[in-house]
Design a protein around this motif. Structure first.
Motif, mmCIF file in Angstrom:
data_model
loop_
_atom_site.group_PDB
_atom_site.id
_atom_site.type_symbol
_atom_site.label_atom_id
_atom_site.label_comp_id
_atom_site.label_asym_id
_atom_site.label_seq_id
_atom_site.Cartn_x
_atom_site.Cartn_y
_atom_site.Cartn_z
ATOM 1 N N GLY A 1 -7.421 1.056 14.562
ATOM 2 C CA GLY A 1 -8.562 0.654 15.388
ATOM 3 C C GLY A 1 -8.086 0.176 16.748
ATOM 4 O O GLY A 1 -7.160 0.727 17.343
ATOM 5 N N GLU B 1 -1.851 3.913 11.211
ATOM 6 C CA GLU B 1 -2.901 4.178 10.227
ATOM 7 C C GLU B 1 -3.995 3.115 10.271
ATOM 8 O O GLU B 1 -3.717 1.919 10.171
ATOM 9 C CB GLU B 1 -2.275 4.234 8.829
ATOM 10 N N ASN B 2 -5.253 3.560 10.450
ATOM 11 C CA ASN B 2 -6.418 2.661 10.474
ATOM 12 C C ASN B 2 -6.182 1.453 11.379
ATOM 13 O O ASN B 2 -6.489 0.315 11.025
ATOM 14 C CB ASN B 2 -6.764 2.194 9.051
ATOM 15 N N ASP C 1 0.839 -1.195 0.000
ATOM 16 C CA ASP C 1 0.000 0.000 0.000
ATOM 17 C C ASP C 1 0.879 1.252 0.000
ATOM 18 O O ASP C 1 1.293 1.735 1.039
ATOM 19 C CB ASP C 1 -0.915 -0.015 1.227
ATOM 20 N N GLN D 1 -10.998 9.725 13.623
ATOM 21 C CA GLN D 1 -11.965 8.980 12.831
ATOM 22 C C GLN D 1 -11.608 9.049 11.352
ATOM 23 O O GLN D 1 -11.159 10.077 10.846
ATOM 24 C CB GLN D 1 -13.368 9.542 13.060
ATOM 25 N N ASP D 2 -11.840 7.926 10.659
ATOM 26 C CA ASP D 2 -11.575 7.849 9.225
ATOM 27 C C ASP D 2 -12.619 6.945 8.566
ATOM 28 O O ASP D 2 -12.293 5.925 7.979
ATOM 29 C CB ASP D 2 -10.161 7.303 8.978
ATOM 30 N N PRO D 3 -13.905 7.314 8.708
ATOM 31 C CA PRO D 3 -14.965 6.444 8.187
ATOM 32 C C PRO D 3 -14.886 6.314 6.667
ATOM 33 O O PRO D 3 -14.471 7.255 5.983
ATOM 34 C CB PRO D 3 -16.247 7.175 8.628
ATOM 35 N N PRO D 4 -15.220 5.124 6.108
ATOM 36 C CA PRO D 4 -15.745 3.943 6.814
ATOM 37 C C PRO D 4 -14.652 3.013 7.319
ATOM 38 O O PRO D 4 -14.941 1.914 7.781
ATOM 39 C CB PRO D 4 -16.566 3.272 5.719
ATOM 40 N N ARG D 5 -13.387 3.451 7.248
ATOM 41 C CA ARG D 5 -12.282 2.617 7.692
ATOM 42 C C ARG D 5 -12.119 2.713 9.206
ATOM 43 O O ARG D 5 -12.766 3.518 9.876
ATOM 44 C CB ARG D 5 -10.983 3.052 6.984
ATOM 45 N N LEU D 6 -11.210 1.885 9.736
ATOM 46 C CA LEU D 6 -10.924 1.918 11.171
ATOM 47 C C LEU D 6 -10.266 3.246 11.553
ATOM 48 O O LEU D 6 -9.687 3.937 10.715
ATOM 49 C CB LEU D 6 -9.996 0.754 11.549
ATOM 50 N N ASN D 7 -10.326 3.580 12.838
ATOM 51 C CA ASN D 7 -9.740 4.825 13.335
ATOM 52 C C ASN D 7 -8.215 4.809 13.238
ATOM 53 O O ASN D 7 -7.586 3.756 13.319
ATOM 54 C CB ASN D 7 -10.138 5.050 14.791
ATOM 55 N N HIS D 8 -7.642 6.017 13.098
ATOM 56 C CA HIS D 8 -6.197 6.194 13.222
ATOM 57 C C HIS D 8 -5.841 6.338 14.708
ATOM 58 O O HIS D 8 -6.649 6.828 15.509
ATOM 59 C CB HIS D 8 -5.735 7.465 12.502
#
Length: 609
Positions: free
Chosen positions: A569, A566-567, A316, A538-545
């Motif tokens: 959760g 990163e993301n 990524d 918050q980083d919807p719809p992904r997991l939180n940072h």
């Protein structure tokens, strides 16, 4: 009818003179023509020998004298202890010598060479034409070929006139992907880059820094070309070397990075996508900078196979330095909100506020993260528990203008000063004017609430968050992060934020409370006294940072560490990022107690500099 034949007497003076006159004129004309031709030829010889003699002699010399340019070895990169981060190793490189054969003879050679080395004939032709068929300079067409290919080209040398395989220094990174995003990588000049760099002495096939400090310190690292003056025969074969100027290696550059700490932090971050940066809060020296996923810069020192490139692309965005990308800083921004509240005199250090499950402002519900509130508390408790409704109230009373002012004072919304500016995104400090200009909407109280806890349109990178934490740790001074160890200007640069000592002490105490009884209490240590702040973005719809920024030791700070997962959760900053930050502090203290001994593996080099 009788015809009388006319007798012409040789003694007839009239007729003899007329005939002789015609013959003499012809002879004179012929003689004059010869004399004119001789004059023209003589004049031309006079011009060529006497007037243009020196020039023509030089042209003749140029037909048998050639200058073969030799590239320099790139300067080495060292860490702060003298460990090698980037050096050179000996490799074989394929060159074309344009003047070795006429232009119309090159295509069969190029076609055969392309078949042997696996590069398209058009690519080779383009490089040759870019330099010019009459150029005496060698044109690099392939870098760091395998020993097997060296043998193959040697076996087919009779089919490849004008093709040379020469030993050359190529970039080598002995630690693989360690510090890859800091170091960057090198590569050949592209057709687009060459016109911009020709005036600086670059030529087709030159290798330059493409990213990281390889790019930032290009002028120091590149060195100066040398060359050989050789005599060749009519077929371009070298008969003898007439003289030579050795190439001058690039300058060595010593960096602020600590290789031991860099390696330790690489292991601490592991496979977690994100980044960690460690800095000296007093002078801005970057001690470690890790971003994952990463890449091995050695791959760019030679030809990258399609399979290798495909594997890289499966990661990524491995070339993105996540430490210098921007994200919502979340609750780490509450340091800005607290400072603004105290410095505008809208609040005092002992003021308390009630907290709630949520704030309802004009129909906008602004929730505390525990959905219950924490009762009536002051700044230390609010920072320790990371109460959203507490800092939301502070933000509303202070207002977006003063929040933005203090964010910018700490370094948000501007480049940090790092030498690798091209890798950095400077982020956003939103305010009413910005929102009207960029989004075309008015500012709402909900924007202020979100801004007060580092959400909404606030964007920052890890270095900016570290600069904020460093200012709290070092007594209220903004510092300039840097990689060049001997940059005295950056080391000594300090800008006072003019925070009152009383307010500064209150912020320090609040950050210490995070470990005493707050979100990082489980990580509290009696051996290393630390102060810091967690954050969950918050980083919807992904997991939180997940964020955590920390400095230590509390009384006499030496290091600031900021972690971004990163993301991630899994409980956010306190559960995911905080342990990584504390482990980095512990690794620093352990390494600090060790003797400064180089720890590099043996490195094949061709010279020292």
């Amino acid at each position: 009818m009788t015809f009388t034949q006319r007798q012409i007497s040789p003694f007839n003076p009239t007729e003899n003179t007329r005939t002789m006159g015609k013959g003499m004129r012809a002879a004179v004309l012929f003689l004059l023509s010869v004399l004119v031709l001789i004059g023209i030829l003589g004049g031309r010889l006079f011009y060529l020998q006497l007037i243009e003699g020196d020039r023509n002699q030089q042209l003749a010399e140029n037909n048998r004298i050639r200058l073969i340019a030799k590239p320099p070895e790139r300067g080495r990169l060292f860490d702060r202890k003298g460990n090698i981060l980037a050096s050179s190793r000996l490799a074989h490189v394929v060159y074309l010598w344009p003047i070795a054969q006429p232009k119309d003879k090159w295509q069969p050679t190029i076609k055969r060479l392309a078949e042997l080395i696996g590069i398209s004939a058009q690519t080779i032709t383009d490089k040759l034409e870019q330099e010019g068929y009459n150029s005496p300079n060698l044109v690099r067409v392939s870098t760091a070929i395998s020993p097997k290919l060296v043998t193959v080209l040697s076996e087919h040398s009779l089919e490849l006139p004008g093709v040379k395989v020469e030993p050359e220094a190529v970039r080598y990174y002995p630690n693989g992907d360690v510090a890859a995003h800091v170091l960057g990588y090198t590569g050949e000049l592209t057709a687009e880059e060459l016109p911009k760099l020709r005036e600086k002495g670059y030529r087709p096939g030159d290798v330059i820094g493409k990213s990281g400090v390889e790019y930032a310190f290009e002028n120091q690292l590149r060195g100066e070309w040398g060359g050989q003056q050789v005599e060749v025969d009519a077929f371009g074969k070298v008969l003898r070397i007439l003289g030579q100027k050795p190439p001058k290696s690039g300058n060595a550059v010593k960096m602020t990075i600590d290789l031991d700490l860099e390696k330790a932090v690489e292991k601490i971050l592991g496979e977690q996508q994100g980044g960690i940066v460690a800095m000296n809060p007093n002078n801005g020296e970057v001690l470690a900078m890790v971003s994952h996923p990463a890449f091995d810069p050695n791959l760019f020192s030679g030809k990258i196979s399609e399979a290798t490139w495909k594997r890289l692309q499966e990661k990524d965005h491995p070339f993105v330095n996540r430490v210098l990308q921007v994200y919502p800083p979340a609750s780490t921004f509450k340091v800005v909100t607290m400072t603004a509240g105290l410095e505008t005199n809208k609040f005092g250090i002992n003021d308390v506020l009630p907290t709630y499950p949520y704030l309802d402002v004009g129909g906008f519900q602004f929730w505390d993260h525990n959905h219950a509130g924490f009762g009536t508390i002051g700044f230390s408790e609010a920072m320790a528990y990371s109460s959203n409704t507490f800092f939301g109230q502070v933000g509303m009373r202070v207002g977006e203008k003063d929040l933005a002012t203090w964010a910018r004072k700490y370094g948000y919304g501007e480049y940090s000063g790092l030498e690798i500016k091209e890798e950095e995104t400077k982020g956003t400090v939103p305010d009413e004017e910005w929102k009207k200009r960029v989004i075309g909407e008015p500012w709402y109280v909900g924007n202020t609430l979100n801004m007060s806890i580092g959400q909404g349109d606030v964007q920052a990178n890890l270095v900016q968050v570290s600069m904020m934490t460093a200012a709290i740790a070092n007594g209220g001074f903004k510092i300039r992060p840097h990689f060049l160890l001997e940059d005295s200007d950056a080391k000594e640069w300090r800008q006072s934020l003019n925070i009152s000592p009383t307010n500064l002490a209150a912020v320090q105490k609040a950050l210490r409370s995070v470990f005493d009884f707050g979100t990082a209490a489980a990580l509290n240590s009696s051996e290393i006294i630390m102060a810091g702040k967690s954050g969950t973005a918050q980083d919807p719809p992904r997991l939180n940072h997940a964020w955590f920024t920390v400095y230590a030791p509390y009384e006499n700070p030496e290091i600031v560490v900021t972690v971004f997962a990163e993301n991630a959760g899994g409980g956010g900053g306190s559960a995911v990022a905080a342990p990584l930050a504390v482990q980095t502090i512990e690794a620093y203290m352990k390494i600090k107690a060790m003797p400064n001994s180089p720890n590099n593996p043996p490195v094949p080099t061709i010279s020292s500099n």
